[in-house]
Design an enzyme around this catalytic site. Structure first.
Site, PDB file in Angstrom:
ATOM      1  N   ASP A 103      -1.722   2.544  11.608  1.00 17.78           N
ATOM      2  CA  ASP A 103      -1.321   2.322  10.092  1.00 17.78           C
ATOM      3  C   ASP A 103      -1.440   0.779   9.572  1.00 17.78           C
ATOM      4  OD1 ASP A 103      -1.004   5.171  10.349  1.00 17.78           O
ATOM      5  OD2 ASP A 103       0.999   5.143   9.522  1.00 17.78           O
ATOM      6  N   HIS A 154      -3.376   5.513   3.075  1.00 16.51           N
ATOM      7  CA  HIS A 154      -1.871   5.259   3.293  1.00 16.51           C
ATOM      8  C   HIS A 154      -1.279   4.664   2.108  1.00 16.51           C
ATOM      9  CE1 HIS A 154       1.450   4.967   5.955  1.00 16.51           C
ATOM     10  NE2 HIS A 154       1.332   3.826   6.227  1.00 16.51           N
ATOM     11  N   HIS A 158       1.886   0.202   0.118  1.00 16.89           N
ATOM     12  CA  HIS A 158       2.844   0.895   1.333  1.00 16.89           C
ATOM     13  C   HIS A 158       4.244   0.947   0.458  1.00 16.89           C
ATOM     14  CE1 HIS A 158       4.952   1.405   5.125  1.00 16.89           C
ATOM     15  NE2 HIS A 158       3.724   1.509   5.521  1.00 16.89           N
ATOM     16  N   HIS A 248       0.332   0.780  14.927  1.00 17.92           N
ATOM     17  CA  HIS A 248       0.240  -0.110  13.799  1.00 17.92           C
ATOM     18  C   HIS A 248      -0.869  -1.297  14.096  1.00 17.92           C
ATOM     19  CE1 HIS A 248       3.958   1.836  12.736  1.00 17.92           C
ATOM     20  NE2 HIS A 248       3.581   1.619  11.549  1.00 17.92           N
TER      21      HIS A 248
END
Length: 283
Positions: A103, A154, A158, A248
């Protein structure tokens, strides 16, 4: 010379004179047209020469007909996904299948090293990218496309979606999908809510944009920088058929995540796991 022979000779000479006059007249007419219109006179094609040149193929016309497309089968439009009430947490598949997801990227400090490790073992993974990162590093999305990885949405920056309006959520998703399409080559078919914070608007808007929601089964918590060995242990202990692992490749110092992948990936493969990416019809 008899009278009949003399008559035959006179007729032959007359025919030759008439033919010559016709040729001169045609040439004169062509020259006159060229003078009036400014165009070159059209000349009759020369007789083909004997030998190899006579077999030379003619050049194709500059006015070739283009194929018609109106009678072909209509393009199929992908069906819009159902509006889910919760995200997928794992995948279905044959045998010991797992999915690795990363991510918040792409980040040029860490994403290339992760891609290098995946390429070394010929493994495909999923990257849930943030639009603002993707916009600045499109070349990394292009590499993901070339190497067969799946890119998911995503959001743009964020945010916590549960604190945004529907219009704001839509903007976060759509802008990211636009960048992914430009850099990766197609729009994302998967999305993941930041912080795992989903709400009905996120599910509805994601479906409207053609995306399915995917969460995770095993959280490495690598964003807390717990140490490479701890990350490896969490993946190995959580490994099971259908598991989706969350790591990540951006959002902070991800050097531990890079080193951990180098450790646990070959061990997963040696243990018989098939690390792959999901297909929507198989989830």
């Amino acid at each position: 010379m008899t009278k009949d022979q003399l008559l035959t000779r006179l007729l032959t000479r007359r025919r030759a004179m008439l033919a010559g006059t016709a040729a001169v007249g045609a040439a004169g007419t062509a020259a006159l047209l060229a003078a009036v219109t400014g165009e070159e006179p059209v000349r009759p094609p020369a007789a083909p020469a004997a030998g190899p040149l006579a077999r030379r193929p003619l050049k194709p016309s500059a006015y070739r007909l283009q194929p018609l497309t109106g009678y072909g089968p209509p393009r199929t439009v992908p069906a819009r996904p159902l509006v889910r009430r919760e995200p997928f947490l794992r995948i279905s598949g044959r045998g010991r299948t797992m999915v690795l997801t990363f991510d918040d990227g792409p980040d040029p400090r860490y994403t290339p090293a992760i891609l290098d490790t995946l390429a070394e073992y010929d493994v495909r993974a999923m990257f849930f990218v943030c639009g603002e990162m993707a916009a600045d590093h499109r070349e990394l999305l292009a590499r993901m496309a070339e190497e067969g990885h799946v890119v998911g949405n995503h959001t743009w920056s964020h945010p916590l979606l549960t604190r945004l309006s529907r219009a704001q959520i839509h903007s976060q998703m759509e802008r990211t999908s636009d960048v992914v399409e430009e850099a990766y080559g197609e729009r994302p078919q998967w999305f993941r809510a930041p912080y795992g914070a989903w709400n009905r608007a996120a599910f509805q808007l994601g479906a409207e944009l053609g995306m399915e929601p995917l969460a995770w089964t095993v959280d490495t918590l690598d964003w807390t920088t717990p140490g490479t060995r701890t990350i490896v242990s969490r993946v190995e202990n959580g490994a099971a058929p259908g598991v989706v692992v969350l790591s990540h490749d951006a959002g902070g110092d991800r050097s531990q995540s890079v080193r951990a992948l180098r450790d646990y990936l070959p061990q997963l493969l040696d243990s018989g796991y098939h690390v792959t990416v999901p297909r929507r019809q198989h989830i």
